[in-house]
Design a protein around this motif. Structure first.
Motif, mmCIF file in Angstrom:
data_model
loop_
_atom_site.group_PDB
_atom_site.id
_atom_site.type_symbol
_atom_site.label_atom_id
_atom_site.label_comp_id
_atom_site.label_asym_id
_atom_site.label_seq_id
_atom_site.Cartn_x
_atom_site.Cartn_y
_atom_site.Cartn_z
ATOM 1 N N UNK A 127 0.975 -1.231 0.103
ATOM 2 C CA UNK A 127 0.075 -0.155 -0.016
ATOM 3 C C UNK A 127 0.830 1.133 0.066
ATOM 4 N N UNK A 128 0.617 2.156 -1.199
ATOM 5 C CA UNK A 128 1.303 3.344 -1.300
ATOM 6 C C UNK A 128 0.644 4.570 -0.118
ATOM 7 N N UNK A 129 1.446 5.379 0.569
ATOM 8 C CA UNK A 129 0.918 6.413 1.198
ATOM 9 C C UNK A 129 1.047 7.773 0.487
ATOM 10 N N UNK A 130 0.496 8.591 0.674
ATOM 11 C CA UNK A 130 0.542 10.109 -0.029
ATOM 12 C C UNK A 130 -0.910 10.258 -0.606
ATOM 13 N N UNK A 131 -0.546 11.373 -1.485
ATOM 14 C CA UNK A 131 -1.631 11.966 -2.069
ATOM 15 C C UNK A 131 -1.686 11.876 -3.571
ATOM 16 N N UNK A 132 -2.639 11.094 -4.563
ATOM 17 C CA UNK A 132 -2.740 10.726 -5.672
ATOM 18 C C UNK A 132 -2.700 11.966 -6.509
ATOM 19 N N UNK A 133 -2.030 11.917 -7.785
ATOM 20 C CA UNK A 133 -2.061 12.955 -8.694
ATOM 21 C C UNK A 133 -1.755 12.089 -9.911
ATOM 22 N N UNK A 134 -2.598 12.824 -11.199
ATOM 23 C CA UNK A 134 -2.205 11.892 -12.684
ATOM 24 C C UNK A 134 -1.239 13.264 -13.492
ATOM 25 N N UNK A 135 -0.302 12.620 -14.120
ATOM 26 C CA UNK A 135 0.486 13.337 -15.219
ATOM 27 C C UNK A 135 0.212 12.751 -16.404
ATOM 28 N N UNK A 136 -0.222 13.625 -17.646
ATOM 29 C CA UNK A 136 -0.695 13.298 -18.804
ATOM 30 C C UNK A 136 0.765 13.575 -19.888
ATOM 31 N N UNK A 137 1.018 12.553 -20.494
ATOM 32 C CA UNK A 137 2.261 12.899 -21.418
ATOM 33 C C UNK A 137 1.710 12.166 -22.862
ATOM 34 N N UNK A 138 2.330 12.921 -24.077
ATOM 35 C CA UNK A 138 2.106 12.419 -25.133
ATOM 36 C C UNK A 138 3.396 11.856 -25.686
ATOM 37 N N UNK A 139 3.828 10.887 -26.559
ATOM 38 C CA UNK A 139 5.022 10.435 -27.251
ATOM 39 C C UNK A 139 4.652 10.147 -28.659
ATOM 40 N N UNK A 177 -0.862 7.925 -19.506
ATOM 41 C CA UNK A 177 -1.509 8.666 -18.224
ATOM 42 C C UNK A 177 -0.832 7.998 -17.021
ATOM 43 N N UNK A 178 -0.196 8.809 -16.391
ATOM 44 C CA UNK A 178 0.292 8.348 -15.232
ATOM 45 C C UNK A 178 -0.465 8.351 -13.850
ATOM 46 N N UNK A 179 -0.697 7.361 -13.215
ATOM 47 C CA UNK A 179 -1.582 7.459 -12.156
ATOM 48 C C UNK A 179 -0.539 7.408 -11.064
ATOM 49 N N UNK A 180 -0.209 8.527 -10.371
ATOM 50 C CA UNK A 180 0.975 8.637 -9.246
ATOM 51 C C UNK A 180 0.427 8.714 -7.951
ATOM 52 N N UNK A 181 1.417 8.261 -6.904
ATOM 53 C CA UNK A 181 1.188 8.900 -5.684
ATOM 54 C C UNK A 181 2.311 9.710 -5.255
ATOM 55 N N UNK A 182 1.959 10.748 -4.558
ATOM 56 C CA UNK A 182 3.154 11.928 -4.099
ATOM 57 C C UNK A 182 3.179 11.561 -2.666
ATOM 58 N N UNK A 183 4.526 10.978 -2.304
ATOM 59 C CA UNK A 183 4.661 10.456 -1.178
ATOM 60 C C UNK A 183 5.678 11.756 -0.439
ATOM 61 N N UNK A 184 5.225 12.674 0.157
ATOM 62 C CA UNK A 184 5.961 13.879 0.459
ATOM 63 C C UNK A 184 7.020 14.377 -0.425
ATOM 64 N N UNK A 239 7.379 10.890 -6.191
ATOM 65 C CA UNK A 239 6.407 10.146 -7.085
ATOM 66 C C UNK A 239 6.804 8.687 -7.211
ATOM 67 N N UNK A 240 5.612 8.050 -7.139
ATOM 68 C CA UNK A 240 5.611 6.687 -7.212
ATOM 69 C C UNK A 240 4.393 6.289 -8.443
ATOM 70 N N UNK A 241 4.790 5.036 -9.261
ATOM 71 C CA UNK A 241 3.709 4.849 -10.103
ATOM 72 C C UNK A 241 2.667 4.043 -9.466
ATOM 73 N N UNK A 242 1.270 4.293 -9.390
ATOM 74 C CA UNK A 242 0.206 3.478 -9.112
ATOM 75 C C UNK A 242 -0.232 2.576 -10.234
#
Ligand code: AMP
Ligand code: GLY
Length: 432
Positions: free
Chosen positions: A195-207, A277-284, A287-290
């Protein structure tokens, strides 16, 4: 040029709106589309599982670009199929989406976890179990601290993740998933992870396979109830950009996640083209990938695309033809707030066919109404799903965007209309 867009949600109305605005678009077809996309192009009936039928449509309608909105056709390999046929017949038809190989980042949690481990991308520790070693899965749960996170390997329409504090329940769910096919074939394999602690955030990329651009950050609100309570939904609203995703954080995301992900795919002989679309956890601040998704998010698209000043068709062609380096990227510095108006009862059973009244301009400079579950019958707009319409407002501050989006949401009227009144409010403490 003629373009074929696949899908029928609010995300696809947003795609259709900005594709249609581009001077490069001659004719836009949407399969199957909705009442919103019908204002931007021609909705058509096409079985998206039947790639031969999609190809036939492309060849008879002189389509030059196919844009898949959702993950299913990508995971099933539509890009390889259409581009293979195009090559065989010497035609120029490209797909703005990843190959079947790249789409496994979303199509298989086991694949994506193994990929991240190999590429050294920060993510939760995990193990994968099948019917052969389901008992070892129970032993593995004994070694973990609660909460326990269990994920169906394959696509499960956003429902395949179970998180529980209760060890016995985790073990029972593991068995149900694998042995009783709780999520059908998708849960024949199950990933159990830390289980990852933190607050979720998404980042979007085009390649485009060699170059990439970061489209920005967004945060969505998945629970039906205010204060993030109640059942999970497809998404009740979103804001972009995320105030705590400062330059330092975004640089870490780029260096530790975006670059190594795209490099590892390229180095394996599978350059990635499409949306990531990166679903991430920001732990202090770390960033970690969910999870990865191989498409845009819904409703994140409805928040991000109004901020994008770049011509949509140029960007999509850049993705499809390896030409992103030559595209100027500009993102509006203003904030977007998006609120989804949904049908009473969602995400459970709902009634469709409610007459809608929208007393204001649907789309103008800083305010947008993107339709999802809406159909046109004669002159009437009728509700046709759980998530009905997403409204978006662009404003100089997040607070103003939120206030105006609330007002706009209240203008989308039908019997049993519901929306969350707290979208984005928790983020005001991080800045505005
Ligand atoms: P996914 O479908 O993988 O995005 O998971 C759905 C949701 O479950 C995510 O948006 C998170 O809120 C939560 N989640 C998934 N994996 C984890 C994890 N390892 N730690 C904490 N929360 C998680
Ligand atoms: N809003 C989350 C998703 O599109 O998967």
């Amino acid at each position: 040029m003629n373009i074929l867009l696949l899908g029928s949600g609010g995300r696809e109305h947003a795609f259709a709106h900005f594709i249609n605005k581009s001077s490069l678009c001659t004719q836009l077809f949407i399969a199957p589309g909705n009442a919103g996309t019908a204002t931007c192009g021609e909705n058509i009936v096409l079985d998206l599982n039947d790639f031969d039928a999609v190809w036939d449509f492309c060849s008879t309608h002189n389509i030059k670009l196919v844009v898949p909105g959702n993950e299913d056709p990508l995971v099933a390999g539509i890009t390889d199929f259409i581009e293979g046929k195009a090559k065989e017949t010497n035609r120029e038809i490209a797909v703005a989406g990843p190959s079947k190989f790249g789409a496994q980042l979303e199509g298989s949690k086991d694949f994506s976890k193994a990929f991240m481990m190999d590429a050294g991308i920060p993510t939760a520790a995990y193990k994968t179990f099948t019917a052969e070693n389901v008992h070892e899965g129970s032993d593995f749960i004994d070694t973990l601290e609660p909460p326990f996170v269990l994920k169906a390997d394959g696509l499960a329409a956003g429902k395949g993740v179970i998180i529980t504090e209760d060890k016995d329940e985790a073990k029972a769910v593991l068995k149900e998933m694998i042995l009783e096919q709780k999520f059908g074939k998708s849960s024949a394999k199950v990933v159990i992870e830390e289980f990852l602690k933190g607050i979720e955030i998404s980042v979007f990329v085009v390649s485009d396979g060699s170059d990439y651009k970061i489209l920005g950050s967004a945060k969505d609100y998945k629970r039906i109830g205010e204060g993030d309570t109640g059942l999970n939904t497809g998404g009740m609203g979103a804001i972009s950009p995320v105030p705590f995703a400062d330059a330092t954080f975004m640089q870490k995301v780029e260096d530790r996640i975006v670059k190594p992900t795209l490099d590892a795919l390229r180095n394996s002989g599978n350059p990635y083209k499409g949306f990531l679309f990166l679903g991430l956890m920001n732990n202090e601040g770390e960033p970690q990938v969910i999870e990865y998704n191989v498409r845009m998010g819904d409703p994140e698209t409805e928040a991000i695309f109004p901020r994008l000043k770049t011509d949509m068709v140029s960007m999509l062609m850049g993705i499809a033809h390896g030409n992103l380096a030559n595209i100027d990227f500009e993102l509006d510095s203003r904030c977007a707030a998006t609120v989804f108006v949904v049908s009473e009862g969602y995400p459970g059973s709902i009634q469709k066919g409610k007459k809608m009244i929208i007393g204001i301009e649907t789309i103008e400079n800083t305010q947008y109404i993107f339709h999802a579950g809406v159909k046109l019958e004669g002159m009437d707009l009728l509700t046709n799903g759980g998530r009905v319409s997403a409204v978006t407002v662009l404003e100089d501050t997040l607070e103003l965007a939120i206030t105006r989006a609330q007002k706009l949401a209240s203008e989308v009227k039908f019997e049993g209309a519901i929306f969350r009144r707290d979208i984005g409010l928790d983020l005001l403490k991080y800045g505005n």
